[in-house]
Design a protein around this motif. Structure first.
Motif, PDB file in Angstrom:
ATOM      1  N   PRO A   1       0.809  -1.228   0.000  1.00 47.16           N
ATOM      2  CA  PRO A   1       0.000   0.000   0.000  1.00 47.16           C
ATOM      3  C   PRO A   1       0.840   1.276   0.000  1.00 47.16           C
ATOM      4  N   HIS A   2       2.033   1.264   0.635  1.00 45.24           N
ATOM      5  CA  HIS A   2       2.821   2.506   0.642  1.00 45.24           C
ATOM      6  C   HIS A   2       3.634   2.684  -0.641  1.00 45.24           C
ATOM      7  N   HIS A   3       3.478   1.759  -1.580  1.00 46.28           N
ATOM      8  CA  HIS A   3       4.143   1.912  -2.878  1.00 46.28           C
ATOM      9  C   HIS A   3       3.157   2.348  -3.952  1.00 46.28           C
ATOM     10  N   ILE A   4       2.034   2.872  -3.531  1.00 46.75           N
ATOM     11  CA  ILE A   4       1.033   3.292  -4.519  1.00 46.75           C
ATOM     12  C   ILE A   4       0.405   4.610  -4.072  1.00 46.75           C
ATOM     13  N   VAL A   5       0.238   5.508  -5.026  1.00 48.00           N
ATOM     14  CA  VAL A   5      -0.306   6.834  -4.721  1.00 48.00           C
ATOM     15  C   VAL A   5      -1.477   7.087  -5.655  1.00 48.00           C
ATOM     16  N   ARG A   6      -2.587   7.494  -5.079  1.00 46.15           N
ATOM     17  CA  ARG A   6      -3.742   7.829  -5.911  1.00 46.15           C
ATOM     18  C   ARG A   6      -4.004   9.322  -5.824  1.00 46.15           C
ATOM     19  N   GLY A   7      -4.562   9.888  -6.874  1.00 45.93           N
ATOM     20  CA  GLY A   7      -4.841  11.319  -6.851  1.00 45.93           C
ATOM     21  C   GLY A   7      -6.122  11.676  -7.571  1.00 45.93           C
ATOM     22  N   GLN A   8      -6.593  12.892  -7.260  1.00 46.97           N
ATOM     23  CA  GLN A   8      -7.738  13.483  -7.981  1.00 46.97           C
ATOM     24  C   GLN A   8      -7.375  14.926  -8.312  1.00 46.97           C
ATOM     25  N   TYR A   9      -7.633  15.352  -9.548  1.00 44.25           N
ATOM     26  CA  TYR A   9      -7.257  16.727  -9.897  1.00 44.25           C
ATOM     27  C   TYR A   9      -8.185  17.752  -9.254  1.00 44.25           C
ATOM     28  N   ASP A  10      -7.550  18.886  -8.904  1.00 47.57           N
ATOM     29  CA  ASP A  10      -8.275  19.999  -8.287  1.00 47.57           C
ATOM     30  C   ASP A  10      -8.914  20.884  -9.356  1.00 47.57           C
ATOM     31  N   ALA A  11      -9.757  21.802  -8.882  1.00 55.50           N
ATOM     32  CA  ALA A  11     -10.350  22.789  -9.789  1.00 55.50           C
ATOM     33  C   ALA A  11      -9.309  23.857 -10.127  1.00 55.50           C
TER      34      ALA A  11
END
Ligand code: NAP
Length: 484
Positions: free
Chosen positions: A277-287
């Motif tokens: 789990p600490h080898h993966i990063v998820r993201g969501q773009y901001d406005a």
């Protein structure tokens, strides 16, 4: 250099979903380009089928507009649109209905290669397979082409495979991943297996790490609600990125033959280690001041779906033990770029005094926006002043190497459709490959769901969340910059 176009056999190609977005933007303009290149026989038939009411002429007008809009005419520099359109036919059909199948059958000639492109929602694949069988339209030699997404997890992929295999043999099923149709992807195999230079270095003794990036500048836009049920992991990693990983990492197949290649790819997927789990990063773009955030685009202010994912993984086999494979993909990133970079290790001893710049050979395989390869090599900086070393790229871009012929390189969809007609499954995913890929991604997604993992926000048009940078910094490495 003169490009050789080898015409394919005569065929009837039925496009279910012949009025849809994919047909308009890719399939039909692509077929027109193959027609212009002389690859498509003059008797071949393309038969559109969907619920919309068109007669043959109405459909030809519809296709003419699509080709004019999506680049077929100018790009091909071909004036034969009218004769191409004469090879088109149409029949209204509801995949769930009983009408139209006799008409379809009467439009098909029976004594040529038969292919059915399922360019419709996957929920209709089963209905189409059943009706083609029950109406005795498909034969044991017919081919079906199915689009992504192929399931949304292992269970649904298994169900879909079982449904299709009720009526079609695996050798008849062509699961498209258009990344595999890209010229550079095939060139990757040519470079690896057609040269003595690379293969001896292609292992954990000489390769420091590998990066695979598929970055897009577009948002999820109007597909927000659909995308929100999927996310970057399902939409991009499980198929495109994993396929690229397989081609980079696989053992040499004994022959360039469909099952030999696919057996080797499958072994790579099966050897992938689970991702910590600490080898993966998820993201969501901001406005931005002018544009919506991911959550606004998705229409869900609490959405936990990722529009970006970056990860480090390893392949547990002799060749790759200890070599990290870093993968990242995202929407609304700084630049549109799909590339694979193979970073070789430092020299174990430098004879050049005072040179501590850490030169490295790097092979870059670029898929988008331009296709090509470069190899960074270290040379002496020209001129007086002693032995100063610099890295310069040996450029293998197609535009340079092939001149005007580079314009004739077929786009991915064109090539893949011609491969279907030729009956060559090498560049299509086999059922067990797709299932193995889901078997690897499922636990990652299930882990996020169980932990209610919240994606990290990132600035629109950036490199993704800071944590994705840290993923490599912690290992003393950095991502290749996304050049604009
Ligand atoms: P789309 O624009 O929504 O088109 C769907 C097509 O299916 C239309 O031609 C529609 O025509 C037809 N259709 C819908 N219900 C039907 C029914 N009951 N019976 C017969 N035909 C029916 O979708 P698309 O974007 O073209 O996508 C098609 C497939 O390709 C999907 O599986 C998608 O996931 C996949 N795909 C698309 C893209 C892309 O760039 N668009 C990329 C990768 C994969 P009527 O309304 O006239 O029936």
């Amino acid at each position: 250099m003169v490009s050789r176009v080898i015409p394919v056999e005569d065929f009837d190609l039925v496009i279910f979903g012949g009025t849809g977005d994919l047909a308009r933007r890719k399939i039909l303009p692509g077929l027109f380009r193959r027609y212009c290149s002389g690859q498509m026989p003059k008797d071949a038939r393309i038969i559109g089928a969907a619920r919309s009411e068109f007669d043959h002429d109405g459909y030809r007008t519809f296709v003419r507009e699509a080709i004019e809009e999506f680049g077929g005419v100018d790009k091909a520099g071909c004036t034969e649109l009218d004769s191409f359109l004469n090879q088109l036919f149409y029949t209204p059909i509801n995949a769930k209905g009983v009408e139209g199948w006799d008409t379809l059958k009467s439009l098909m000639r029976g004594n040529v290669v038969q292919a059915f492109y399922f360019s419709v929602a996957p929920s209709l694949f089963g209905d189409l397979a059943e009706r083609l069988h029950d109406n005795k339209i498909a034969t044991p030699d017919s081919r079906i082409v199915v689009e992504k997404p192929f399931g949304r997890d292992l269970e649904s992929a298994k169900e879909l495979n079982a449904t299709l295999r009720e009526h079609f043999d695996e050798t008849q099923i062509y699961r498209i991943d258009h990344y595999l149709g890209k010229e550079t992807v095939q060139n990757l195999m040519a470079v690896r297996f057609g040269n003595i230079l690379f293969e001896p270095l292609w292992n954990n003794k000489y390769v420091d790490h590998i990066q695979i990036t598929v970055a897009e500048t577009v948002s999820v836009g109007g597909r927000g609600a659909y995308y929100d049920k999927s996310g970057a992991m399902r939409d991009m990693v499980q198929n495109h990125l994993m396929q690229l990983l397989c081609l980079i990492a696989m053992e040499p197949p004994s022959q360039f033959e469909p099952d030999a290649v696919r057996d080797e790819k499958l072994k790579v997927i099966r050897a992938l280690e689970p991702v910590e789990p600490h080898h993966i990063v998820r993201g969501q773009y901001d406005a931005t001041p002018d544009e919506q955030s991911y959550r606004d685009d998705a229409g869900d202010p609490k959405s936990f779906t990722e529009s970006f994912v970056a990860m480090k993984t390893h392949i547990a086999n002799w060749r790759w033990a200890g070599v990290p494979f870093y993968m990242r993909t995202g929407k609304k990133m700084r630049a549109r770029s799909s590339e694979i970079i193979v970073v070789f290790k430092d020299l174990n001893h430098s004879i050049f005094e005072g040179d501590d710049a850490g030169h490295r050979n790097v092979l870059t395989i670029q898929l988008q926006p331009n296709e090509g390869m470069t190899l960074d090599v270290t040379i002496k900086e020209p001129g007086p002043g002693g032995m100063r070393l610099i890295d310069v790229p040996l450029d293998m871009s197609f535009d340079e190497a092939l001149g005007p012929d580079a314009d004739d390189i077929p786009e991915a969809y064109e090539r893949l459709i011609m491969d279907v007609i030729r009956g060559n499954q090498t560049l299509f995913m086999r059922g067990d490959e797709v299932e193995a890929a889901w078997a690897w991604t499922d636990p990652i997604i299930q882990g996020w769901e169980a932990r209610r993992d919240v994606p990290k926000p990132y600035d629109a048009y950036s490199r993704g969340p800071e944590d994705a940078m840290a993923l490599l910094h912690r290992d003393g490495r950095k991502w290749r910059d996304l050049s604009v």
